[in-house]
Design a protein around this motif. Structure first.
Motif, short mmCIF file in Angstrom:
data_model
loop_
_atom_site.label_atom_id
_atom_site.label_comp_id
_atom_site.label_asym_id
_atom_site.label_seq_id
_atom_site.Cartn_x
_atom_site.Cartn_y
_atom_site.Cartn_z
N ALA A 47 30.55 31.97 46.07
CA ALA A 47 31.32 30.72 46.11
C ALA A 47 32.43 30.80 47.15
O ALA A 47 32.69 29.83 47.88
CB ALA A 47 31.88 30.42 44.72
N TYR A 48 33.10 31.94 47.21
CA TYR A 48 34.19 32.12 48.18
C TYR A 48 33.65 32.05 49.61
O TYR A 48 34.24 31.39 50.48
CB TYR A 48 34.87 33.47 47.94
CG TYR A 48 36.05 33.73 48.83
CD1 TYR A 48 37.33 33.30 48.45
CD2 TYR A 48 35.91 34.41 50.03
CE1 TYR A 48 38.44 33.54 49.27
CE2 TYR A 48 37.00 34.67 50.85
CZ TYR A 48 38.26 34.22 50.46
OH TYR A 48 39.33 34.47 51.29
N ASP A 49 32.51 32.72 49.86
CA ASP A 49 31.92 32.68 51.21
C ASP A 49 31.53 31.27 51.60
O ASP A 49 31.74 30.85 52.75
CB ASP A 49 30.67 33.58 51.25
CG ASP A 49 31.02 35.06 51.38
OD1 ASP A 49 32.21 35.37 51.59
OD2 ASP A 49 30.10 35.89 51.27
N ALA A 50 30.95 30.51 50.65
CA ALA A 50 30.52 29.15 50.95
C ALA A 50 31.72 28.24 51.22
O ALA A 50 31.67 27.37 52.10
CB ALA A 50 29.69 28.60 49.79
N ASP A 51 32.81 28.47 50.49
CA ASP A 51 33.98 27.61 50.62
C ASP A 51 34.80 27.93 51.86
O ASP A 51 35.33 27.04 52.54
CB ASP A 51 34.85 27.74 49.37
CG ASP A 51 36.05 26.79 49.39
OD1 ASP A 51 35.82 25.58 49.59
OD2 ASP A 51 37.18 27.27 49.22
N ARG A 52 34.90 29.22 52.20
CA ARG A 52 35.78 29.65 53.30
C ARG A 52 35.00 30.07 54.56
O ARG A 52 35.63 30.51 55.53
CB ARG A 52 36.63 30.84 52.84
CG ARG A 52 37.43 30.60 51.58
CD ARG A 52 38.56 29.61 51.80
NE ARG A 52 39.38 29.46 50.62
CZ ARG A 52 40.43 30.23 50.32
NH1 ARG A 52 40.78 31.22 51.15
NH2 ARG A 52 41.13 30.02 49.23
N ALA B 295 33.38 32.66 54.82
CA ALA B 295 33.68 34.08 54.92
C ALA B 295 32.39 34.90 54.93
O ALA B 295 31.29 34.34 54.94
CB ALA B 295 34.58 34.51 53.76
N ASP B 296 32.53 36.21 54.90
CA ASP B 296 31.36 37.09 55.03
C ASP B 296 31.49 38.26 54.07
O ASP B 296 31.09 39.38 54.39
CB ASP B 296 31.27 37.60 56.47
CG ASP B 296 29.85 37.98 56.87
OD1 ASP B 296 28.91 37.52 56.20
OD2 ASP B 296 29.70 38.75 57.83
N LEU B 297 32.01 37.99 52.86
CA LEU B 297 32.29 39.09 51.94
C LEU B 297 31.02 39.71 51.39
O LEU B 297 30.95 40.94 51.22
CB LEU B 297 33.18 38.60 50.79
CG LEU B 297 34.60 38.16 51.18
CD1 LEU B 297 35.41 37.84 49.92
CD2 LEU B 297 35.30 39.22 52.02
N VAL B 298 30.01 38.90 51.07
CA VAL B 298 28.78 39.46 50.50
C VAL B 298 28.09 40.35 51.52
O VAL B 298 27.60 41.44 51.19
CB VAL B 298 27.84 38.33 50.03
CG1 VAL B 298 26.49 38.91 49.60
CG2 VAL B 298 28.46 37.57 48.86
#
Length: 472
Positions: free
Chosen positions: A387-392, A394-397
């Motif tokens: 959810a964080y990657d989709a919203d921001r 980002a590339d955490l996963v």
């Protein structure tokens, strides 16, 4: 003297007309033979006394006459063929390409084939007036040669156009059959349904009862080569492999229900490894025999992959489903092929061939129930990060996946991600905070590693609506 000359001319003209009628009648008869292309080549060769070749739009020889077992003329290069076809769109009649006269069989701007006559002495060219003795006398076998080539080309065009229409119809039938065999048959009507499927396949000259695998093929960047029909490309690759198949197109993915390539059939017609499953080959995965077996298997599958590279002129992504020996199991092989293709496409380099047997952990997720379980598993362990990657954006996963792939080594992970160690340290801290998981705990790392792997196939992309593999 004049009367005798008139009689001679009349006799020659009558002979020419008789020869013309005979030629047209022979062309008509050639069209109703089992091999019309060969018949047309033979008739034109007999009429002109020159070597004749009939080719398809891709330069493959369909028929040859007058070669006496040798190549009748140098083959046109691809560039020469392209120039010739381009010129043929602007003029009518045969065109000269060095020692050859080439006539294009086309309909509505679509090139269907090529009729080529070897004429190294330019004997079919009209006289330039300075050497009138070079003109063909009426009644000679050279008279009306260009007209004869035109008639032969017209006959070839009619035949190839008719064959193209038949091919379209057959491909639609094959498309419908593939859509049918990929559906799970109802258990209460299994025997009757399988009989229907086998019967329809038999009508299309395909034996559905033999060993099969389903392949899912997507070209590089999802784009098929311009100017060539997908069905023609697949047909050429299958012909190179001597592999019977039925095919359809779903979105940009070609789905092929493939019989065993001839190279992998033993003397009794049974499928051999690597086409057949590998469970009966003996040996442990880690011993030398298993290593040699796997090496031979990869080399054999490389032959299949190379056949598609040759026709596509670029490396595609290819997923191969598991081996089945009964028609009712084809839906399973299809799911496995799509799963293998999905795994291949989500690699950093999507080009390559993956068989279902080589998927390892991903094989556990082959069933719809397995994918649902995987989806729930991924949501439990990675939901907050996704959810964080989709919203921001980002590339955490991906960062977590690389960190786990490199066994928690900071330097190797940072180098693989092309980031600084301090950036990696910050990302890992965000991962801990968002997920609530302690990356120092061995069981936690294991579950997270399984989750990032399962995320690849937990919700694979659909192949899109189905289409026919019909010529463009």
């Amino acid at each position: 003297m004049d009367a005798r000359t008139d009689r001679e001319v009349r006799t020659e003209v009558e002979a020419a007309l008789a020869r013309e009628y005979r030629f047209q009648e022979q062309l008509s008869q050639a069209l109703i033979t089992d091999l019309p292309e060969q018949g047309i080549a033979d008739v034109l060769h007999g009429h002109l006394g020159l070597g004749v070749t009939v080719e398809d739009p891709f330069g493959r020889v369909l028929a040859r006459a007058g070669a006496h077992g040798r190549e009748p003329f140098p083959r046109l290069t691809r560039a020469q063929r392209d120039r010739l076809v381009d010129a043929a769109r602007r003029v009518s009649g045969p065109l000269r390409a060095r020692h050859q006269l080439a006539s294009v069989a086309a309909s509505h701007g679509i090139v269907l084939g090529l009729l080529v006559v070897l004429d190294p002495e330019s004997s079919l060219e009209p006289s330039d007036g300075r050497t009138p003795e070079s003109d063909a006398r009426a009644g000679s076998h050279r008279a009306g040669a260009l007209h004869a080539i035109g008639l032969a080309t017209s006959a070839l065009t009619l035949h190839l156009l008719h064959r193209r229409h038949l091919a379209r119809t057959e491909l639609r039938l094959r498309h419908d059959l593939v859509e049918m065999v990929l559906l799970e048959p109802a258990e209460d009507d299994l025997a009757a349904e399988i009989d229907r499927r086998v019967g329809r396949a038999s009508a299309l000259s395909h034996d559905l009862t033999g060993p099969h695998r389903v392949m899912a093929l997507q070209p590089c960047d999802g784009r098929w080569p311009d100017g060539e029909a997908v069905g023609d490309l697949v047909e050429r690759a299958a012909r190179d492999l001597d592999m019977p198949y039925l095919g359809t197109l779903r979105g940009q993915i070609a789905i092929l229900v493939c019989g065993t390539p001839s190279a992998w059939l033993d003397g009794g017609g049974n499928a051999m490894t690597p086409w057949s499953d590998r469970g009966d080959s003996g040996g442990r995965r880690g011993d030398d025999r298993a290593a040699r077996r796997d090496s031979r298997s990869r080399a054999a599958w490389r032959v299949v992959y190379d056949a598609f590279i040759r026709v596509l002129r670029q490396a595609p992504a290819l997923g191969v489903g598991g081996f089945v020996d009964r028609p009712e199991h084809l839906p399973r092989s299809y799911r496995e092929a799509m799963q293998a293709l999905t795994v291949r496409l989500r690699h950093d380099d999507p080009r390559g061939l993956v068989t279902f047997e080589d998927l390892g952990l991903y094989r556990l997720l082959a069933t719809p129930q397995g994918r649902r379980e995987a989806h729930a598993y991924v949501e439990d362990w990675l939901g907050a990060l996704l959810a964080y990657d989709a919203d921001r954006q980002a590339d955490l996963v991906h960062t977590l996946e690389s960190y786990l792939d490199h066994s928690g080594n900071y330097d190797d992970t940072a180098a693989a991600l092309h980031i600084h160690r301090s950036t990696l340290r910050y990302r890992l801290q965000r991962i801990r905070e968002l997920s609530g998981h302690d990356l120092a705990h061995a069981d936690t790392r294991l579950n997270l590693h399984v989750a990032v792997r399962a995320a690849v196939v937990a919700d694979p992309p659909g192949a899109g609506p189905s289409e026919h593999l019909t010529p463009q």
